[in-house]
Design an enzyme around this catalytic site. Structure first.
Site, PDB file in Angstrom:
ATOM      1  N   MET A  26      14.688 -37.649  98.190  1.00 47.84           N
ATOM      2  CA  MET A  26      13.700 -37.840  99.194  1.00 47.84           C
ATOM      3  C   MET A  26      12.759 -36.699  99.174  1.00 47.84           C
ATOM      4  O   MET A  26      13.203 -35.608  98.977  1.00 47.84           O
ATOM      5  CB  MET A  26      14.421 -38.020 100.483  1.00 47.84           C
ATOM      6  CG  MET A  26      14.660 -36.939 101.410  1.00 47.84           C
ATOM      7  SD  MET A  26      15.704 -37.316 102.746  1.00 47.84           S
ATOM      8  CE  MET A  26      17.083 -36.908 102.225  1.00 47.84           C
ATOM      9  N   ILE A  84      15.367 -32.337 101.261  1.00 50.36           N
ATOM     10  CA  ILE A  84      14.516 -32.572 100.102  1.00 50.36           C
ATOM     11  C   ILE A  84      15.403 -33.063  98.970  1.00 50.36           C
ATOM     12  O   ILE A  84      16.620 -32.858  98.977  1.00 50.36           O
ATOM     13  CB  ILE A  84      13.706 -31.316  99.679  1.00 50.36           C
ATOM     14  CG1 ILE A  84      14.634 -30.132  99.392  1.00 50.36           C
ATOM     15  CG2 ILE A  84      12.682 -30.964 100.736  1.00 50.36           C
ATOM     16  CD1 ILE A  84      13.887 -28.879  98.954  1.00 50.36           C
ATOM     17  N   ASP A  85      14.808 -33.710  97.984  1.00 45.87           N
ATOM     18  CA  ASP A  85      15.559 -34.288  96.876  1.00 45.87           C
ATOM     19  C   ASP A  85      16.295 -33.227  96.076  1.00 45.87           C
ATOM     20  O   ASP A  85      15.898 -32.054  96.047  1.00 45.87           O
ATOM     21  CB  ASP A  85      14.619 -35.038  95.923  1.00 45.87           C
ATOM     22  CG  ASP A  85      14.072 -36.314  96.516  1.00 45.87           C
ATOM     23  OD1 ASP A  85      14.737 -36.882  97.397  1.00 45.87           O
ATOM     24  OD2 ASP A  85      12.980 -36.736  96.088  1.00 45.87           O
ATOM     25  N   LYS A  86      17.316 -33.676  95.380  1.00 49.67           N
ATOM     26  CA  LYS A  86      18.092 -32.800  94.502  1.00 49.67           C
ATOM     27  C   LYS A  86      17.191 -32.035  93.534  1.00 49.67           C
ATOM     28  O   LYS A  86      17.319 -30.822  93.368  1.00 49.67           O
ATOM     29  CB  LYS A  86      19.105 -33.637  93.718  1.00 49.67           C
ATOM     30  CG  LYS A  86      19.797 -32.895  92.589  1.00 49.67           C
ATOM     31  CD  LYS A  86      20.643 -33.840  91.749  1.00 49.67           C
ATOM     32  CE  LYS A  86      21.209 -33.128  90.532  1.00 49.67           C
ATOM     33  NZ  LYS A  86      21.983 -34.041  89.669  1.00 49.67           N
TER      34      LYS A  86
END
EC number: 5.4.99.-
Length: 362
Positions: free
Chosen positions: A1, A167-169
Protein backbone atom coordinates in the site's frame (compact mmCIF):
# COMPACT_ATOMS: atom_id res chain seq x y z
CA UNK A 1 0.00 0.00 0.00
CA UNK A 2 1.36 3.39 -0.70
CA UNK A 3 0.01 4.57 2.64
CA UNK A 4 -3.10 3.71 4.55
CA UNK A 5 -4.04 4.27 8.15
CA UNK A 6 -4.26 0.71 9.29
CA UNK A 7 -5.31 -1.12 6.18
CA UNK A 8 -8.41 -3.29 6.48
CA UNK A 9 -7.92 -7.05 6.17
CA UNK A 10 -9.93 -8.21 3.19
CA UNK A 11 -9.99 -11.89 4.15
CA UNK A 12 -12.92 -12.68 6.45
CA UNK A 13 -12.48 -15.15 9.30
CA UNK A 14 -14.90 -16.91 11.59
CA UNK A 15 -14.88 -15.41 15.07
CA UNK A 16 -17.64 -17.00 17.05
CA UNK A 17 -16.30 -16.50 20.55
CA UNK A 18 -14.30 -19.01 22.53
CA UNK A 19 -11.81 -21.18 20.67
CA UNK A 20 -10.40 -24.10 22.69
CA UNK A 21 -6.64 -24.04 23.17
CA UNK A 22 -6.44 -27.72 22.18
CA UNK A 23 -8.75 -28.68 19.31
CA UNK A 24 -10.93 -31.73 19.64
CA UNK A 25 -10.11 -34.63 17.27
CA UNK A 26 -11.32 -33.83 13.77
CA UNK A 27 -12.33 -30.26 14.65
CA UNK A 28 -11.78 -27.73 11.88
CA UNK A 29 -11.15 -24.00 12.08
CA UNK A 30 -11.73 -21.49 9.30
CA UNK A 31 -8.47 -19.61 8.67
CA UNK A 32 -9.50 -17.54 5.64
CA UNK A 33 -12.71 -16.87 3.78
CA UNK A 34 -13.09 -15.11 0.44
CA UNK A 35 -16.16 -14.16 -1.56
CA UNK A 36 -15.41 -14.13 -5.29
CA UNK A 37 -16.04 -10.74 -6.92
CA UNK A 38 -18.95 -10.45 -9.35
CA UNK A 39 -16.60 -9.57 -12.21
CA UNK A 40 -14.28 -12.56 -11.75
CA UNK A 41 -13.66 -14.64 -14.87
CA UNK A 42 -13.36 -18.45 -14.53
CA UNK A 43 -10.02 -19.25 -12.89
CA UNK A 44 -8.51 -22.32 -11.24
CA UNK A 45 -9.00 -22.08 -7.51
CA UNK A 46 -5.33 -22.76 -6.73
CA UNK A 47 -4.30 -19.80 -8.87
CA UNK A 48 -7.08 -17.61 -7.46
CA UNK A 49 -6.05 -18.35 -3.88
CA UNK A 50 -2.36 -17.83 -4.66
CA UNK A 51 -3.32 -14.34 -5.86
CA UNK A 52 -5.36 -13.70 -2.72
CA UNK A 53 -2.85 -15.08 -0.22
CA UNK A 54 0.48 -13.34 -0.75
CA UNK A 55 3.41 -15.54 0.27
CA UNK A 56 1.55 -18.84 -0.19
CA UNK A 57 2.59 -21.07 -3.10
CA UNK A 58 0.18 -22.82 -5.45
CA UNK A 59 1.76 -26.13 -4.43
CA UNK A 60 0.82 -25.55 -0.80
CA UNK A 61 -2.74 -24.65 -1.81
CA UNK A 62 -2.95 -27.76 -4.00
CA UNK A 63 -1.90 -29.90 -1.03
CA UNK A 64 -4.61 -28.28 1.08
CA UNK A 65 -7.18 -29.03 -1.61
CA UNK A 66 -6.08 -32.67 -1.77
CA UNK A 67 -6.60 -32.86 1.99
CA UNK A 68 -10.15 -31.46 1.53
CA UNK A 69 -9.20 -28.26 3.36
CA UNK A 70 -10.41 -25.96 0.57
CA UNK A 71 -14.19 -25.56 0.58
CA UNK A 72 -16.43 -23.78 -1.92
CA UNK A 73 -19.91 -23.01 -0.66
CA UNK A 74 -19.30 -25.50 2.13
CA UNK A 75 -18.11 -28.38 -0.06
CA UNK A 76 -14.50 -29.55 -0.58
CA UNK A 77 -13.10 -29.03 -4.08
CA UNK A 78 -9.97 -30.04 -5.96
CA UNK A 79 -7.34 -27.55 -7.09
CA UNK A 80 -8.62 -27.53 -10.68
CA UNK A 81 -12.05 -26.21 -9.65
CA UNK A 82 -12.89 -23.00 -11.57
CA UNK A 83 -14.11 -20.22 -9.30
CA UNK A 84 -17.30 -18.37 -10.23
CA UNK A 85 -18.67 -14.97 -9.17
CA UNK A 86 -20.32 -15.20 -5.76
CA UNK A 87 -18.51 -18.36 -4.65
CA UNK A 88 -17.63 -18.41 -0.95
CA UNK A 89 -14.22 -20.02 -0.47
CA UNK A 90 -12.95 -21.15 2.93
CA UNK A 91 -9.59 -22.53 4.01
CA UNK A 92 -10.04 -24.84 7.01
CA UNK A 93 -7.30 -26.38 9.13
CA UNK A 94 -7.03 -28.61 12.18
CA UNK A 95 -5.88 -25.87 14.55
CA UNK A 96 -7.00 -22.37 15.55
CA UNK A 97 -5.99 -19.47 13.33
CA UNK A 98 -2.60 -17.94 14.11
CA UNK A 99 -3.16 -14.49 15.59
CA UNK A 100 0.20 -13.18 14.33
CA UNK A 101 1.37 -12.21 17.80
CA UNK A 102 4.28 -9.81 17.67
CA UNK A 103 7.45 -10.94 19.42
CA UNK A 104 10.48 -8.66 19.91
CA UNK A 105 13.29 -9.27 17.41
CA UNK A 106 16.62 -7.46 17.34
CA UNK A 107 16.46 -5.76 13.94
CA UNK A 108 18.17 -2.40 13.25
CA UNK A 109 15.90 0.64 12.97
CA UNK A 110 16.66 4.08 11.57
CA UNK A 111 14.98 6.25 14.20
CA UNK A 112 14.41 9.81 12.99
CA UNK A 113 12.66 11.19 16.08
CA UNK A 114 11.44 9.91 19.43
CA UNK A 115 9.80 11.23 22.57
CA UNK A 116 7.49 9.79 25.22
CA UNK A 117 4.53 9.69 22.80
CA UNK A 118 5.80 8.97 19.31
CA UNK A 119 8.49 7.15 17.38
CA UNK A 120 9.28 8.14 13.79
CA UNK A 121 11.21 5.65 11.66
CA UNK A 122 12.78 5.87 8.22
CA UNK A 123 11.90 2.38 6.95
CA UNK A 124 14.31 0.56 4.69
CA UNK A 125 12.95 -0.99 1.47
CA UNK A 126 12.15 -4.68 1.63
CA UNK A 127 10.87 -4.65 5.21
CA UNK A 128 7.27 -5.75 5.83
CA UNK A 129 5.52 -3.41 8.25
CA UNK A 130 3.18 -5.78 10.12
CA UNK A 131 3.07 -9.58 10.57
CA UNK A 132 0.54 -11.26 8.32
CA UNK A 133 -0.02 -14.34 6.25
CA UNK A 134 3.34 -15.36 4.78
CA UNK A 135 5.24 -12.82 6.92
CA UNK A 136 5.04 -13.97 10.52
CA UNK A 137 8.17 -12.23 11.80
CA UNK A 138 11.12 -9.96 10.93
CA UNK A 139 8.72 -7.09 10.34
CA UNK A 140 8.97 -3.45 11.36
CA UNK A 141 6.70 -4.10 14.35
CA UNK A 142 8.92 -6.97 15.54
CA UNK A 143 11.81 -4.51 15.43
CA UNK A 144 9.80 -1.83 17.26
CA UNK A 145 8.83 -4.37 19.94
CA UNK A 146 12.54 -5.01 20.55
CA UNK A 147 13.48 -1.33 20.45
CA UNK A 148 10.81 -0.48 23.06
CA UNK A 149 11.18 -3.70 25.08
CA UNK A 150 12.05 -1.76 28.24
CA UNK A 151 9.10 0.65 27.95
CA UNK A 152 6.48 -0.65 30.42
CA UNK A 153 3.70 1.28 28.63
CA UNK A 154 4.30 -0.17 25.16
CA UNK A 155 2.66 -3.44 24.15
CA UNK A 156 3.20 -4.32 20.48
CA UNK A 157 0.14 -6.59 20.57
CA UNK A 158 -2.22 -3.87 21.78
CA UNK A 159 -4.14 -2.58 18.70
CA UNK A 160 -4.72 0.74 20.47
CA UNK A 161 -0.95 1.34 20.36
CA UNK A 162 1.56 1.15 17.53
CA UNK A 163 1.37 1.89 13.82
CA UNK A 164 -0.62 4.95 12.81
CA UNK A 165 -0.30 4.28 9.06
CA UNK A 166 1.48 1.85 6.74
CA UNK A 167 3.60 1.78 3.62
CA UNK A 168 4.31 -1.11 1.27
CA UNK A 169 7.08 -3.61 1.88
CA UNK A 170 9.16 -2.31 -1.05
CA UNK A 171 8.43 1.36 -0.42
CA UNK A 172 10.98 3.13 1.74
CA UNK A 173 10.52 6.15 3.97
CA UNK A 174 8.87 7.71 6.99
CA UNK A 175 6.43 5.81 9.15
CA UNK A 176 4.92 6.88 12.46
CA UNK A 177 4.40 4.78 15.60
CA UNK A 178 2.33 5.81 18.63
CA UNK A 179 3.82 4.70 21.95
CA UNK A 180 0.59 4.98 23.96
CA UNK A 181 -3.19 4.94 23.49
CA UNK A 182 -3.56 8.71 23.80
CA UNK A 183 -1.09 9.34 20.97
CA UNK A 184 -2.61 6.64 18.76
CA UNK A 185 -6.14 8.03 19.11
CA UNK A 186 -5.04 11.61 18.45
CA UNK A 187 -2.86 10.79 15.44
CA UNK A 188 -5.45 8.40 14.04
CA UNK A 189 -7.96 11.23 13.92
CA UNK A 190 -5.46 13.47 12.13
CA UNK A 191 -5.00 10.85 9.42
CA UNK A 192 -8.75 10.22 9.25
CA UNK A 193 -9.56 13.91 8.80
CA UNK A 194 -6.64 14.34 6.35
CA UNK A 195 -4.93 17.10 8.33
CA UNK A 196 -1.52 15.44 8.00
CA UNK A 197 0.80 16.23 5.10
CA UNK A 198 2.63 13.46 3.25
CA UNK A 199 4.74 13.57 0.13
CA UNK A 200 6.45 10.80 -1.80
CA UNK A 201 9.17 10.83 -4.44
CA UNK A 202 8.56 8.47 -7.34
CA UNK A 203 10.46 7.72 -10.55
CA UNK A 204 7.93 6.94 -13.27
CA UNK A 205 8.17 5.76 -16.84
CA UNK A 206 7.73 8.32 -19.60
CA UNK A 207 7.68 12.09 -19.93
CA UNK A 208 5.07 13.66 -17.66
CA UNK A 209 3.93 16.57 -19.81
CA UNK A 210 2.32 18.81 -17.21
CA UNK A 211 4.47 20.36 -14.50
CA UNK A 212 1.67 19.84 -11.98
CA UNK A 213 -1.53 17.85 -11.90
CA UNK A 214 -4.18 16.12 -9.81
CA UNK A 215 -5.36 12.55 -10.23
CA UNK A 216 -8.82 11.75 -8.88
CA UNK A 217 -10.09 8.22 -9.20
CA UNK A 218 -11.76 5.79 -6.79
CA UNK A 219 -9.80 2.61 -6.10
CA UNK A 220 -10.98 -0.98 -5.67
CA UNK A 221 -9.48 -4.42 -6.04
CA UNK A 222 -9.10 -5.55 -9.64
CA UNK A 223 -11.70 -8.32 -10.17
CA UNK A 224 -9.23 -10.16 -12.41
CA UNK A 225 -6.49 -10.20 -9.76
CA UNK A 226 -7.17 -9.44 -6.09
CA UNK A 227 -3.50 -8.60 -5.52
CA UNK A 228 -3.97 -5.52 -7.70
CA UNK A 229 -6.01 -2.36 -7.39
CA UNK A 230 -7.50 -0.31 -10.20
CA UNK A 231 -9.32 2.98 -10.77
CA UNK A 232 -12.98 1.97 -10.60
CA UNK A 233 -16.34 3.63 -11.15
CA UNK A 234 -18.12 3.65 -7.75
CA UNK A 235 -21.41 3.19 -9.60
CA UNK A 236 -20.16 -0.20 -10.78
CA UNK A 237 -18.43 -1.18 -7.53
CA UNK A 238 -19.74 0.36 -4.29
CA UNK A 239 -16.57 -0.83 -2.51
CA UNK A 240 -14.44 1.61 -4.53
CA UNK A 241 -12.86 4.26 -2.29
CA UNK A 242 -12.41 7.91 -3.19
CA UNK A 243 -8.74 8.73 -3.79
CA UNK A 244 -6.89 11.91 -4.80
CA UNK A 245 -3.18 12.37 -5.57
CA UNK A 246 -1.50 15.70 -6.40
CA UNK A 247 1.83 15.60 -8.23
CA UNK A 248 4.48 17.91 -9.63
CA UNK A 249 7.62 17.26 -11.64
CA UNK A 250 10.97 17.43 -9.84
CA UNK A 251 13.36 16.30 -12.59
CA UNK A 252 13.17 14.98 -16.14
CA UNK A 253 15.30 12.27 -17.73
CA UNK A 254 15.41 10.81 -21.23
CA UNK A 255 12.61 8.30 -20.74
CA UNK A 256 11.60 8.74 -17.10
CA UNK A 257 10.40 11.51 -14.79
CA UNK A 258 10.99 12.09 -11.09
CA UNK A 259 7.78 13.38 -9.49
CA UNK A 260 6.68 14.40 -6.02
CA UNK A 261 3.27 13.04 -5.06
CA UNK A 262 1.21 14.58 -2.29
CA UNK A 263 -1.51 12.38 -0.85
CA UNK A 264 -4.91 13.87 -0.16
CA UNK A 265 -6.18 10.39 0.71
CA UNK A 266 -4.26 7.30 1.77
CA UNK A 267 -5.46 4.24 -0.12
CA UNK A 268 -3.71 0.94 -0.70
CA UNK A 269 -1.29 1.25 -3.68
CA UNK A 270 -2.71 4.72 -4.37
CA UNK A 271 0.33 6.33 -6.01
CA UNK A 272 1.21 3.18 -7.91
CA UNK A 273 -2.29 2.83 -9.36
CA UNK A 274 -2.90 6.53 -10.00
CA UNK A 275 0.37 7.04 -11.86
CA UNK A 276 -0.29 3.97 -14.01
CA UNK A 277 -3.80 5.29 -14.66
CA UNK A 278 -2.36 8.42 -16.33
CA UNK A 279 0.16 6.36 -18.31
CA UNK A 280 3.22 6.66 -16.05
CA UNK A 281 3.77 3.37 -14.25
CA UNK A 282 6.36 3.47 -11.46
CA UNK A 283 9.85 2.41 -12.50
CA UNK A 284 10.47 -1.27 -11.67
CA UNK A 285 7.03 -1.75 -10.16
CA UNK A 286 6.72 -5.45 -10.91
CA UNK A 287 3.14 -5.79 -9.72
CA UNK A 288 1.87 -3.09 -12.08
CA UNK A 289 4.08 -3.84 -15.07
CA UNK A 290 6.89 -1.34 -14.57
CA UNK A 291 9.64 -3.98 -14.48
CA UNK A 292 10.30 -3.83 -18.21
CA UNK A 293 11.33 -0.98 -20.54
CA UNK A 294 8.05 0.81 -21.13
CA UNK A 295 9.70 3.77 -22.87
CA UNK A 296 12.90 4.20 -24.84
CA UNK A 297 14.69 2.76 -27.83
CA UNK A 298 14.42 -0.95 -28.79
CA UNK A 299 18.15 -1.67 -28.77
CA UNK A 300 20.10 -4.33 -26.89
CA UNK A 301 22.32 -1.70 -25.25
CA UNK A 302 19.34 0.25 -23.97
CA UNK A 303 17.67 -2.88 -22.63
CA UNK A 304 20.90 -3.74 -20.82
CA UNK A 305 21.06 -0.22 -19.40
CA UNK A 306 17.53 -0.57 -18.02
CA UNK A 307 18.35 -4.03 -16.63
CA UNK A 308 21.33 -2.52 -14.83
CA UNK A 309 19.02 0.17 -13.43
CA UNK A 310 16.69 -2.54 -12.15
CA UNK A 311 19.66 -4.20 -10.45
CA UNK A 312 20.55 -0.93 -8.72
CA UNK A 313 17.01 -0.45 -7.42
CA UNK A 314 15.30 -3.87 -7.34
CA UNK A 315 11.87 -2.54 -6.30
CA UNK A 316 9.36 0.13 -7.23
CA UNK A 317 11.13 3.49 -7.09
CA UNK A 318 8.95 5.03 -4.40
CA UNK A 319 10.01 6.77 -1.18
CA UNK A 320 7.84 8.31 1.56
CA UNK A 321 9.91 11.47 1.84
CA UNK A 322 8.08 13.91 4.12
CA UNK A 323 5.54 13.71 6.91
CA UNK A 324 3.86 16.57 8.77
CA UNK A 325 1.44 16.35 11.70
CA UNK A 326 0.51 17.99 15.00
CA UNK A 327 2.17 16.51 18.03
CA UNK A 328 -0.56 14.57 19.84
CA UNK A 329 0.19 16.10 23.25
CA UNK A 330 1.57 19.58 22.61
CA UNK A 331 -0.32 20.45 19.43
CA UNK A 332 2.95 21.70 17.88
CA UNK A 333 3.21 21.24 14.11
CA UNK A 334 6.04 18.81 13.34
CA UNK A 335 7.53 18.45 9.86
CA UNK A 336 10.06 15.79 8.89
CA UNK A 337 12.05 15.14 5.74
CA UNK A 338 14.11 12.08 4.86
CA UNK A 339 16.96 11.45 2.45
CA UNK A 340 16.42 9.19 -0.52
CA UNK A 341 17.75 5.68 0.19
CA UNK A 342 20.99 4.61 -1.46
CA UNK A 343 19.34 2.39 -4.09
CA UNK A 344 17.03 5.12 -5.35
CA UNK A 345 19.78 7.75 -5.27
CA UNK A 346 22.04 5.48 -7.32
CA UNK A 347 19.21 4.92 -9.80
CA UNK A 348 18.68 8.65 -10.32
CA UNK A 349 22.42 9.26 -10.68
CA UNK A 350 22.56 6.61 -13.40
CA UNK A 351 19.70 8.17 -15.34
CA UNK A 352 21.36 11.58 -15.07
CA UNK A 353 24.36 10.18 -16.95
CA UNK A 354 22.29 8.56 -19.67
CA UNK A 355 22.25 10.23 -23.07
CA UNK A 356 20.22 8.52 -25.83
CA UNK A 357 22.62 6.82 -28.25
CA UNK A 358 25.57 7.25 -25.87
CA UNK A 359 25.00 4.92 -22.96
CA UNK A 360 27.35 5.39 -20.04
CA UNK A 361 27.26 2.21 -17.99
CA UNK A 362 29.64 2.50 -15.05
Amino acid sequence: MDSDYIQEIEEETDDEGFVPSVPAPGEKFVHHRFVVDKGQTPLRIDKYLANCMSGTSRHRIQNAAEAEMVLVNGQPVKSNYKVKPGDTIAIVLDYPKNDFSITPQEIPLNVVYEDSDILLINKQPGMVVHPGFGNFDHTLLNAVAWYLRDDPHFDANNPRIGLVHRIDKDTSGLILVAKNEFAKANLGLQFYYKTTERTYNALVWGTVKEERGTISGALARDPRDRMLFAVTDPAENPLAKHAVTHYHVLERFAYCTLVECKLETGRTHQIRVHMKYIGHTLFNDERYGGNEPLKGVPTAKYRQFVANCFDLCPRQALHAKTLGFKHPRTGEWMQFDSELPADMQALLDKWRKYVPGNIIDD
